[in-house]
Design an enzyme around this catalytic site. Structure first.
Site, PDB file in Angstrom:
ATOM      1  N   SER A  71       0.789  -1.238  -0.087  1.00  0.00           N
ATOM      2  CA  SER A  71      -0.154   0.183  -0.032  1.00  0.00           C
ATOM      3  C   SER A  71       0.904   1.377  -0.139  1.00  0.00           C
ATOM      4  CB  SER A  71      -0.981  -0.037   0.942  1.00  0.00           C
ATOM      5  OG  SER A  71      -0.072   0.200   2.564  1.00  0.00           O
ATOM      6  N   GLU A  88       5.574   1.811  11.507  1.00  0.00           N
ATOM      7  CA  GLU A  88       5.097   1.168  10.484  1.00  0.00           C
ATOM      8  C   GLU A  88       4.363  -0.098  11.076  1.00  0.00           C
ATOM      9  OE1 GLU A  88       7.961   0.096   7.708  1.00  0.00           O
ATOM     10  OE2 GLU A  88       6.534  -0.846   6.336  1.00  0.00           O
TER      11      GLU A  88
END
Ligand code: DCP
Length: 234
Positions: free
Chosen positions: A31, A106
């Site tokens: 993504s 992340e």
């Protein structure tokens, strides 16, 4: 701003100044999370906690990411155990330099559990007893360890687009990943962050970014998010 299909970011005030304003960047494989994080590489007030994929590729010489994709029924439990531990390390990591009042991570222990472990179990790639062990650890951790979080940024892509990006970047271990697998991960991300927005972590604002466009256009959208994070953290 049209990029925010849903935002409660105004609620995202930093309640506790003694710790960094903490953001999780979530979204399907492919993504664009890494690209998103790169935008902050030069910001002196941002501490980046990147997902240590390279560590999963070399655990005392064993490539657990590769093993998981080669034979998930055999290795996904071991792999997700490693991921859960490394995510915990990231949650505990403190800014390395003075003045870093923003921490951008992340992924999180939440997506490891609610997306990947859930998906492996649902697809019969992880056995129920193994799933229950990971779940027991997870529940204990989120109840007993303080996991700081202020904002989630969800880079939302169509599964077909994420799949194309995975094919283009050609990470060796992901060579046989199927579109179906990416679709399942997409459905779980959406269930978690878009549709219901229930479950953990509670009351955390979610900003949804349309990450379908070319990376150049997506990068332009990042500027707005960067301003939002900086504003909320100050
Ligand atoms: N992975 C997994 N289980 C997890 C976390 C990750 O199986 N709990 C796998 C999926 C990918 C690889 O690890 O093959 C890295 O996944 P990410 O989506 O976290 O990172 P990417 O580098 O793919 O992100 P992006 O492409 O958005 O930058």
């Amino acid at each position: 701003a049209a990029i925010f299909s849903k935002t409660r970011a105004d609620m995202a005030v930093n309640q506790n100044c003694s710790r960094p304003y903490t953001v999780f960047v979530e979204g399907n494989v492919g993504s664009g999370k890494t690209t998103f994080l790169e935008q902050f590489a030069d910001c002196p007030n941002v501490f980046l906690a990147k997902e240590p994929v390279h560590k999963w590729q070399d655990v005392r010489g064993h490539n657990f990411l590769g093993l998981m994709y080669e034979d998930p029924k055999r290795w996904s439990f071991a792999f997700q155990s490693i991921v859960q531990r490394t995510m915990l390390e990231l949650h505990q990591a403190r800014p390395e330099l003075p003045g870093q009042n923003i921490k951008i991570m992340e992924r999180s222990i939440y997506s490891a559990r609610n997306i990947f472990v859930e998906n492996l179990y649902k697809d019969n790639l992880m056995a129920a007893p193994e799933y229950s062990v990971l779940d027991a650890w997870y529940k204990w951790l989120i109840e007993n360890v303080q996991i700081e979080s202020d904002l989630i940024i969800y880079l939302r892509t169509d599964p077909e687009i994420a799949y194309q990006r995975i094919k283009t970047r050609n990470r060796f271990e992901e060579k046989d990943v199927s579109l179906e697998y990416i679709q399942h991960l997409h459905e779980l991300h959406d269930k978690w962050l878009n549709v219901h927005n229930t479950d953990v972590p509670k009351n955390i604002p979610v900003v949804i970014v349309d990450a379908n466009q070319s990376m150049d256009l997506v990068r332009k959208q990042f500027k707005g998010i960067k301003n939002l994070i900086t504003k909320n953290a100050s």
